[in-house]
Design a protein around this motif. Sequence first.
Motif, mmCIF file in Angstrom:
data_model
loop_
_atom_site.group_PDB
_atom_site.id
_atom_site.type_symbol
_atom_site.label_atom_id
_atom_site.label_comp_id
_atom_site.label_asym_id
_atom_site.label_seq_id
_atom_site.Cartn_x
_atom_site.Cartn_y
_atom_site.Cartn_z
ATOM 1 N N TRP A 20 0.817 -1.210 0.000
ATOM 2 C CA TRP A 20 0.000 0.000 0.000
ATOM 3 C C TRP A 20 0.852 1.261 0.000
ATOM 4 C CZ3 TRP A 20 -4.267 -2.010 -1.333
ATOM 5 C CH2 TRP A 20 -4.769 -3.182 -0.745
ATOM 6 N N LEU A 21 0.356 2.255 -0.684
ATOM 7 C CA LEU A 21 1.042 3.536 -0.741
ATOM 8 C C LEU A 21 0.994 4.238 0.608
ATOM 9 C CD1 LEU A 21 -0.561 4.708 -4.095
ATOM 10 C CD2 LEU A 21 1.826 4.042 -3.793
ATOM 11 N N SER A 22 2.047 4.994 0.917
ATOM 12 C CA SER A 22 2.028 5.797 2.134
ATOM 13 C C SER A 22 1.138 7.015 1.917
ATOM 14 C CB SER A 22 3.440 6.253 2.492
ATOM 15 O OG SER A 22 3.911 7.184 1.521
ATOM 16 N N ARG A 23 0.697 7.620 3.000
ATOM 17 C CA ARG A 23 -0.195 8.779 2.894
ATOM 18 C C ARG A 23 0.473 9.923 2.134
ATOM 19 N NH1 ARG A 23 -4.999 9.843 4.799
ATOM 20 N NH2 ARG A 23 -5.686 11.987 5.146
ATOM 21 N N THR A 24 1.788 10.087 2.299
ATOM 22 C CA THR A 24 2.478 11.181 1.612
ATOM 23 C C THR A 24 2.550 10.964 0.103
ATOM 24 O OG1 THR A 24 4.624 10.129 2.032
ATOM 25 C CG2 THR A 24 3.865 11.783 3.627
ATOM 26 N N GLU A 30 -6.444 18.571 -0.518
ATOM 27 C CA GLU A 30 -6.282 19.881 -1.171
ATOM 28 C C GLU A 30 -5.785 19.727 -2.604
ATOM 29 O OE1 GLU A 30 -6.353 20.254 3.138
ATOM 30 O OE2 GLU A 30 -5.037 19.062 1.817
ATOM 31 N N GLU A 31 -4.895 18.775 -2.833
ATOM 32 C CA GLU A 31 -4.388 18.551 -4.190
ATOM 33 C C GLU A 31 -5.474 17.991 -5.102
ATOM 34 O OE1 GLU A 31 0.342 17.694 -3.168
ATOM 35 O OE2 GLU A 31 -1.135 16.073 -3.017
ATOM 36 N N ILE A 245 -6.828 10.017 -13.283
ATOM 37 C CA ILE A 245 -5.714 10.430 -12.431
ATOM 38 C C ILE A 245 -5.636 9.456 -11.271
ATOM 39 C CG2 ILE A 245 -4.795 12.217 -10.921
ATOM 40 C CD1 ILE A 245 -5.961 14.287 -12.790
ATOM 41 N N THR A 246 -4.504 8.798 -11.137
ATOM 42 C CA THR A 246 -4.337 7.756 -10.125
ATOM 43 C C THR A 246 -4.193 8.385 -8.741
ATOM 44 O OG1 THR A 246 -1.918 7.686 -10.129
ATOM 45 C CG2 THR A 246 -3.067 6.459 -11.891
ATOM 46 N N PRO A 247 -4.250 7.571 -7.680
ATOM 47 C CA PRO A 247 -4.096 8.125 -6.325
ATOM 48 C C PRO A 247 -2.789 8.866 -6.098
ATOM 49 C CG PRO A 247 -4.959 5.896 -6.226
ATOM 50 C CD PRO A 247 -4.562 6.135 -7.652
ATOM 51 N N THR A 248 -1.755 8.551 -6.901
ATOM 52 C CA THR A 248 -0.472 9.240 -6.747
ATOM 53 C C THR A 248 -0.314 10.399 -7.732
ATOM 54 O OG1 THR A 248 0.594 7.666 -8.247
ATOM 55 C CG2 THR A 248 0.698 7.184 -5.880
ATOM 56 N N GLY A 249 -1.369 10.714 -8.468
ATOM 57 C CA GLY A 249 -1.333 11.876 -9.355
ATOM 58 C C GLY A 249 -0.825 11.608 -10.749
ATOM 59 N N ILE A 250 -0.767 10.349 -11.161
ATOM 60 C CA ILE A 250 -0.339 10.018 -12.519
ATOM 61 C C ILE A 250 -1.521 10.184 -13.473
ATOM 62 C CG2 ILE A 250 0.604 8.245 -14.038
ATOM 63 C CD1 ILE A 250 2.571 9.248 -11.956
ATOM 64 N N VAL A 263 1.110 14.652 -12.283
ATOM 65 C CA VAL A 263 0.530 15.932 -11.886
ATOM 66 C C VAL A 263 0.893 16.273 -10.448
ATOM 67 C CG1 VAL A 263 -1.598 17.284 -11.781
ATOM 68 C CG2 VAL A 263 -1.390 15.457 -13.455
ATOM 69 N N ARG A 264 1.015 15.257 -9.606
ATOM 70 C CA ARG A 264 1.379 15.506 -8.212
ATOM 71 C C ARG A 264 2.716 16.223 -8.108
ATOM 72 N NH1 ARG A 264 3.297 10.402 -5.119
ATOM 73 N NH2 ARG A 264 5.102 10.984 -6.380
ATOM 74 N N ASP A 265 3.698 15.783 -8.912
ATOM 75 C CA ASP A 265 5.006 16.434 -8.862
ATOM 76 C C ASP A 265 4.912 17.887 -9.312
ATOM 77 O OD1 ASP A 265 6.024 14.084 -7.947
ATOM 78 O OD2 ASP A 265 7.135 13.575 -9.780
ATOM 79 N N GLN A 266 4.086 18.156 -10.322
ATOM 80 C CA GLN A 266 3.919 19.534 -10.792
ATOM 81 C C GLN A 266 3.352 20.407 -9.670
ATOM 82 O OE1 GLN A 266 5.511 18.527 -14.238
ATOM 83 N NE2 GLN A 266 4.645 20.573 -14.088
ATOM 84 N N LEU A 267 2.383 19.860 -8.940
ATOM 85 C CA LEU A 267 1.792 20.604 -7.834
ATOM 86 C C LEU A 267 2.817 20.877 -6.741
ATOM 87 C CD1 LEU A 267 -1.551 18.606 -7.470
ATOM 88 C CD2 LEU A 267 -1.357 20.962 -8.282
ATOM 89 N N ARG A 268 3.585 19.861 -6.399
ATOM 90 C CA ARG A 268 4.495 19.987 -5.258
ATOM 91 C C ARG A 268 5.767 20.732 -5.594
ATOM 92 N NH1 ARG A 268 3.472 14.051 -2.276
ATOM 93 N NH2 ARG A 268 1.209 14.373 -2.050
ATOM 94 N N MET A 269 6.046 20.926 -6.883
ATOM 95 C CA MET A 269 7.181 21.760 -7.274
ATOM 96 C C MET A 269 6.828 23.237 -7.241
ATOM 97 S SD MET A 269 9.182 19.750 -10.359
ATOM 98 C CE MET A 269 7.772 19.781 -11.462
#
Length: 313
Positions: A20-24, A30-31, A245-250, A263-269
């Motif tokens: 399972w993926l970690s929460r982070t 919000e994302e 969009i997957t749970p990890t933002g792909i 997309v998650r990386d784009q948000l967090r950058m």
Amino acid sequence: MTDRCNLRCFYCMPEEGLNWLSRTELLSYEELLRISSMLVGMGVNKIRITGGEPFVRRDLMELLSSLSALNGLDELTITTNGVLTAPYVCELKRLGIRSVNLSLDTLDAARFFAITRRDEFAAVMHTLQELLKHGIDVKINTVVMQGKNTQDILPLVELTRELPVSVRFIEEMPFNGDGHQFSGIAWDYVRIMDEIRQRHPQLKKAADEPFSTSYNYNIPGHKGNVGVIAAYSRTFCGTCNRIRITPTGILKTCLYDDGVLNVRDQLRMGDSDEQIKQVLLQALNNRVVDGHEAERRAKSAASIHQSMAAIGG
């Protein structure tokens, strides 16, 4: 919403579950809301919340409430296995959710346990009753599998006689999460429809909604209807306008690709909404012609054996 699920359907994941993926690693509330708001602003008018199982994530109802308020969003729907859903049906109705997809592969409790490895058939049927009682449209999604539940095709069709439900039979796909070779299917959409026609020769083709992934049919005298989704044959690709969009933002423009943008990386950058919209448009404008091409281009065979839970099934 999440890769986690409270069932262990054999065609989706191993009995012991997944790593399972970690929460982070997951997109935050919000994302999720920010991405949804951007996409609605770009013209997306329908959002479907999936999992894993969406109701195992604690902030689901808070997100649904915020999404339902987005200006420009015409339809908000959910795909659920129904195990935890019943207590929330009244609130779903209040939020304006008019349609729910309920995953249900059999009407037999013993076969349900054999397929899902969990004794939750009664809970799922209770959810079905609650959804219908509150006037929410129900689409039952059934994956058809040789030697597992083909005997349930006609009983599920019979369910539409007295209940206003849509039963959609889905071809089995290779996303089993265990890396085992998938050698194809014995029951494609043609064979499924032939099985139904033998019992109901008066079956009539219904008009499909624009961009529908299912071929839909009516049976005279039945309150509901039936359909087939050629998910493995991929005959609907030419009209598909869906993105995922997957749970990890792909971002996936096809179930069979291995992701075209994180997309998650784009948000967090720290990228702005306008910067993210531009890379989204670039990715969408370069989507492959169909699922067969997406599978050929996938970087590794492992991407085709991901669990459906991890890619938003």
